[in-house]
Scaffold this motif. Structure first.
Motif, short mmCIF file in Angstrom:
data_model
loop_
_atom_site.label_atom_id
_atom_site.label_comp_id
_atom_site.label_asym_id
_atom_site.label_seq_id
_atom_site.Cartn_x
_atom_site.Cartn_y
_atom_site.Cartn_z
N VAL A 1 -2.99 9.41 -13.46
CA VAL A 1 -2.80 8.30 -12.54
C VAL A 1 -2.87 8.85 -11.12
O VAL A 1 -2.38 9.93 -10.83
N ARG A 2 -3.53 8.11 -10.26
CA ARG A 2 -3.59 8.53 -8.86
C ARG A 2 -3.87 7.29 -8.01
O ARG A 2 -4.47 6.32 -8.49
N PRO A 3 -3.43 7.31 -6.76
CA PRO A 3 -3.68 6.15 -5.90
C PRO A 3 -5.18 5.96 -5.69
O PRO A 3 -5.93 6.92 -5.55
N SER A 4 -5.61 4.70 -5.71
CA SER A 4 -7.04 4.44 -5.53
C SER A 4 -7.30 3.19 -4.70
O SER A 4 -8.45 2.80 -4.51
N TRP A 5 -6.24 2.56 -4.21
CA TRP A 5 -6.41 1.32 -3.44
C TRP A 5 -6.33 1.64 -1.95
O TRP A 5 -5.38 2.29 -1.51
N ASP B 1 0.46 -1.18 -8.39
CA ASP B 1 -0.89 -1.54 -7.96
C ASP B 1 -1.04 -3.06 -7.97
O ASP B 1 -1.11 -3.67 -9.03
N HIS C 1 2.11 1.77 -3.39
CA HIS C 1 1.02 2.28 -4.23
C HIS C 1 0.91 3.80 -4.08
O HIS C 1 0.74 4.53 -5.07
N ASP D 1 2.29 7.05 -6.79
CA ASP D 1 1.09 7.70 -7.33
C ASP D 1 0.21 6.72 -8.09
O ASP D 1 -0.39 7.06 -9.12
N GLY D 2 0.15 5.49 -7.58
CA GLY D 2 -0.75 4.50 -8.16
C GLY D 2 -0.15 3.66 -9.27
O GLY D 2 -0.81 2.75 -9.78
N ARG E 1 -3.21 1.51 -15.25
CA ARG E 1 -4.00 2.54 -15.91
C ARG E 1 -4.74 2.01 -17.12
O ARG E 1 -5.76 2.55 -17.54
N HIS F 1 0.84 -1.21 0.00
CA HIS F 1 0.00 0.00 0.00
C HIS F 1 0.87 1.25 0.00
O HIS F 1 0.60 2.23 -0.71
#
Lengths: 95, 318
Positions: free
Chosen positions: B128-132, B93, B85, B89-90, B242, B82
């Motif tokens: 792109v961006r963290p999402s988890w 993943d 991640h 910046d994601g 992505r 995490h």
């Protein structure tokens, strides 16, 4: 388990770099570079060069490596050395 | 004349790799340290594998919407994943597992020993961006709705944690897991540690570069081995979150020198996904010491890598 028992006759003193900030990778590696005068000079020169190039230029890295093109060496290698030096391990695709 | 120092070495096979651990000029606690280091690697391999449906990770993956009680090593590994991640910046993943299964890499498999280069990957999307967002509560973990693959960080973590046991066990040490390598102190010849960067087209030949990785780690992500054909298309294991497709257009391998193996491994993958057109800018922006090999054989490096590179060739021999 393999135990080698060859006695030591020569030992080179090395300087250990202690890293205290696990998230400060950039500062850590720059400080490590400065530990060696030759490497430091190259590093600073490369920074000056890097600041002069157009951002996003795909040839930037090639240009940095360009000195190696004529001699087969990276800038920090010993003059006249054309074959790969002895290595202790190789990093690549997992075997 | 230089004579090799005494060494204590142990090897094991784990995570599809032959792993060698060596203590140079071992002290009295070296044997115990090696055994502890090997236990750590075994623990990571057994707990975090996705190829054993009974592993703690796969039991959690079976119900990713539920809380699961898992061993401490799984909690630690998922926390590190995490963190990776977020800092990438994601780009890193572990939820790419579904794409890997879709592409035919759902089970452990043998890969072709010869280079099979992937079809050009899809160019990385700009956004792109963290999402988890996994969650943790003591020894319990919630994956957040999707199964994950720790293959992009697990071996790096095993090498990092094994190295922590070997530091101080002698005058020097190396943990060599093929792609992921960590060193400390002095090498067997009493000097610094020199690590070769593999030529993707000739893994048994001369390296394309040599780096001084003393008290550091080197990791390489390459599509030399883990490429395969699925439904008529060449695929590889480095999935761009992505796009959900194999990424890294124009690249064959990326190596990173960093303070520890997990950090190096994560960034090799994140940089790989930038492809040949974007990797130098990303490595420069992040201050990463990276060496990469393009599909046409060029050997390139970031400015931050120069202090570490002691030798290189401009092109990888095909």
């Amino acid at each position: 388990m393999t135990i080698a028992t060859t006695k030591t006759t020569t030992m080179t003193t090395t300087t250990k770099m202690k890293t205290t900030d696990p998230t400060g990778a950039r500062a850590t590696w720059r400080s490590l570079a400065i530990a060696t005068p030759v490497a430091s000079a190259i590093f600073l020169a490369s920074l000056a060069w890097a600041s002069a190039v157009t951002p996003g230029g795909g040839e930037a890295a090639t240009a940095v490596a360009a000195p190696a093109a004529s001699t087969g060496q990276a800038p920090a290698s010993a003059p006249g050395q054309s074959a790969a030096p002895k290595t202790h391990a190789t990093s690549g695709a997992s075997k | 004349m230089t004579v090799a120092l005494p060494q204590l070495t142990q090897t094991l096979t784990a995570m599809a790799s032959r792993i060698t651990l060596t203590v140079v000029d071992p002290g009295p606690g070296a044997t115990a340290a090696l055994q502890q280091a090997m236990r750590v690697i075994d623990d990571v391999a057994a707990s975090c594998t996705r190829f054993d449906p009974t592993s703690p990770l796969m039991r959690a993956n079976a119900e990713p919407d539920a809380w699961h009680r898992v061993p401490a090593v799984v909690i630690a590994a998922v926390r590190e994943a995490h963190h990776a991640h977020l800092v990438t910046d994601g780009r890193f993943d572990p939820r790419v597992l579904r794409a890997l299964v879709r592409d035919g890499y759902g089970e452990s498999r043998q890969f072709s020993p010869t280079p099979v280069l992937a079809e050009p990957g899809i160019a990385a999307a700009a956004d792109v961006r963290p999402s988890w967002e996994p969650a943790f509560d003591g020894d319990r973990m919630l994956l957040g709705g999707q199964p994950i693959d720790l293959g992009g960080i697990g071996k790096g973590l095993a090498v990092r944690w094994a190295a922590e046991h070997l530091r101080g066990a002698g005058a020097g040490f190396i943990v060599d897991a093929g792609g992921d390598i960590a060193t400390g102190g002095i090498s067997p010849d009493g000097g610094r540690w020199s690590i070769g960067i593999e030529n993707p087209w000739n893994s048994n030949g001369e390296p394309v570069a040599v780096v001084d990785a003393t008290d550091a780690a080197v990791a390489t992500s390459s599509i030399r081995l883990r490429s395969w054909t699925h439904e008529g298309h060449v695929r590889h294991h480095l999935i761009d979150p992505r796009t959900g497709e194999p990424g890294g257009a124009g690249l064959v391998a990326v190596s990173v020198v960093a303070e520890d193996a997990a950090t190096a491994e994560v960034w090799t993958k994140a940089l790989f996904l930038e492809g040949a057109s974007g990797i130098d800018a990303e490595a420069a922006a992040r201050g990463l010491a990276a060496v990469w090999i393009t599909a046409d054989g060029r050997v390139c490096m970031s400015a931050a890598a120069l202090p570490f590179v002691t030798w290189s060739v401009p092109r990888a021999a095909h």
